[in-house]
Design a protein around this motif. Sequence first.
Motif, short mmCIF file in Angstrom:
data_model
loop_
_atom_site.label_atom_id
_atom_site.label_comp_id
_atom_site.label_asym_id
_atom_site.label_seq_id
_atom_site.Cartn_x
_atom_site.Cartn_y
_atom_site.Cartn_z
N VAL A 1 0.85 -1.17 0.00
CA VAL A 1 0.00 0.00 0.00
C VAL A 1 0.90 1.23 0.00
O VAL A 1 1.91 1.27 0.70
CB VAL A 1 -0.94 -0.01 1.22
N LEU A 2 0.50 2.23 -0.78
CA LEU A 2 1.30 3.44 -0.92
C LEU A 2 1.42 4.20 0.41
O LEU A 2 0.50 4.16 1.23
CB LEU A 2 0.68 4.36 -1.97
N PRO A 3 2.54 4.93 0.61
CA PRO A 3 2.73 5.66 1.86
C PRO A 3 1.61 6.66 2.16
O PRO A 3 1.20 6.82 3.31
CB PRO A 3 4.06 6.39 1.66
N GLU A 4 1.08 7.32 1.13
CA GLU A 4 0.01 8.30 1.40
C GLU A 4 -1.25 7.62 1.91
O GLU A 4 -2.03 8.21 2.65
CB GLU A 4 -0.29 9.17 0.17
N VAL A 5 -1.44 6.36 1.56
CA VAL A 5 -2.57 5.60 2.10
C VAL A 5 -2.24 5.15 3.51
O VAL A 5 -3.07 5.25 4.42
CB VAL A 5 -2.92 4.40 1.19
N GLU A 6 -1.04 4.65 3.72
CA GLU A 6 -0.61 4.23 5.06
C GLU A 6 -0.74 5.37 6.06
O GLU A 6 -1.09 5.15 7.22
CB GLU A 6 0.85 3.74 5.02
N ASN A 7 -0.47 6.60 5.62
CA ASN A 7 -0.52 7.75 6.52
C ASN A 7 -1.94 8.05 7.00
O ASN A 7 -2.13 8.74 7.99
CB ASN A 7 0.07 8.99 5.85
N LEU A 8 -2.95 7.54 6.32
CA LEU A 8 -4.34 7.75 6.74
C LEU A 8 -4.76 6.81 7.86
O LEU A 8 -5.68 7.12 8.62
CB LEU A 8 -5.29 7.52 5.56
N ILE A 9 -4.08 5.68 7.97
CA ILE A 9 -4.47 4.67 8.94
C ILE A 9 -4.30 5.24 10.35
O ILE A 9 -3.29 5.83 10.68
CB ILE A 9 -3.61 3.41 8.75
N GLY A 10 -5.32 5.05 11.17
CA GLY A 10 -5.27 5.54 12.54
C GLY A 10 -5.70 7.00 12.68
O GLY A 10 -5.69 7.53 13.77
N THR A 11 -6.08 7.63 11.58
CA THR A 11 -6.57 9.00 11.64
C THR A 11 -8.09 8.98 11.48
O THR A 11 -8.66 7.98 11.05
CB THR A 11 -5.97 9.86 10.51
N PRO A 12 -8.75 10.08 11.79
CA PRO A 12 -10.21 10.14 11.58
C PRO A 12 -10.59 9.95 10.11
O PRO A 12 -11.68 9.50 9.80
CB PRO A 12 -10.59 11.54 12.05
N TYR A 13 -9.66 10.25 9.21
CA TYR A 13 -9.96 10.12 7.78
C TYR A 13 -10.16 8.66 7.36
O TYR A 13 -10.89 8.38 6.42
CB TYR A 13 -8.85 10.75 6.94
N ALA A 14 -9.50 7.75 8.05
CA ALA A 14 -9.64 6.34 7.69
C ALA A 14 -11.09 5.88 7.84
O ALA A 14 -11.63 5.22 6.96
CB ALA A 14 -8.71 5.48 8.54
N ALA A 15 -11.72 6.23 8.95
CA ALA A 15 -13.10 5.83 9.19
C ALA A 15 -14.07 6.56 8.26
O ALA A 15 -15.14 6.05 7.94
CB ALA A 15 -13.49 6.08 10.63
N GLN A 16 -13.68 7.75 7.80
CA GLN A 16 -14.55 8.54 6.92
C GLN A 16 -14.39 8.17 5.45
O GLN A 16 -15.21 8.57 4.62
CB GLN A 16 -14.24 10.03 7.09
N THR A 17 -13.36 7.43 5.12
CA THR A 17 -13.14 7.05 3.73
C THR A 17 -14.24 6.12 3.28
O THR A 17 -14.46 5.06 3.87
CB THR A 17 -11.76 6.38 3.57
N ASP A 18 -14.97 6.55 2.23
CA ASP A 18 -16.10 5.73 1.79
C ASP A 18 -15.92 5.18 0.37
O ASP A 18 -16.71 4.37 -0.09
CB ASP A 18 -17.41 6.50 1.90
N LEU A 19 -14.87 5.60 -0.32
CA LEU A 19 -14.63 5.11 -1.66
C LEU A 19 -13.13 5.06 -1.94
O LEU A 19 -12.41 6.01 -1.66
CB LEU A 19 -15.29 6.02 -2.70
N ILE A 20 -12.69 3.92 -2.47
CA ILE A 20 -11.31 3.75 -2.90
C ILE A 20 -11.36 3.26 -4.34
O ILE A 20 -12.07 2.31 -4.65
CB ILE A 20 -10.57 2.72 -2.03
N VAL A 21 -10.63 3.95 -5.22
CA VAL A 21 -10.50 3.50 -6.60
C VAL A 21 -9.11 2.90 -6.73
O VAL A 21 -8.11 3.56 -6.46
CB VAL A 21 -10.69 4.67 -7.59
N TYR A 22 -9.05 1.66 -7.13
CA TYR A 22 -7.79 0.91 -7.19
C TYR A 22 -7.52 0.51 -8.63
O TYR A 22 -8.32 -0.14 -9.28
CB TYR A 22 -7.92 -0.34 -6.30
N SER A 23 -6.38 0.94 -9.11
CA SER A 23 -5.94 0.58 -10.46
C SER A 23 -4.70 -0.28 -10.32
O SER A 23 -3.78 0.06 -9.59
CB SER A 23 -5.63 1.84 -11.26
#
Length: 105
Positions: free
Chosen positions: A1-23
């Motif tokens: 997983v990319l570092p910018e995604v890893e940096n979201l883990i454990g933040t309020p943004y992780a629980a608020q993330t409702d859509l991930i587009v994966y290529s």
Amino acid sequence: VLPEVENLIGTPYAAQTDLIVYSAGGNDAAFADIVTHCLAWPDKDKVKTLAGGRQISENCYNLLGYLKGMVPMIIERNRANVINLLTRFPNAKLVLDGYPMLVGK
């Protein structure tokens, strides 16, 4: 997983993330080189003659052989990434994005 995604883990943004587009797969599969040597400029390479007399760019032939050998690893890596994303972002829907079909069978 990319570092910018890893940096979201454990933040309020992780629980608020409702859509991930994966290529997946383009860089792992040497996609740019395959397009260059198999579609865009195959006449710039040495030619390899196949059984039956068909000709193909030697670089294209080698890249497709490389890709064939890499497919199981690419699939496994992307499977692991998808499972990781779904685990770490349980409220998100995951949309898988792919590449267009450039050539027919």
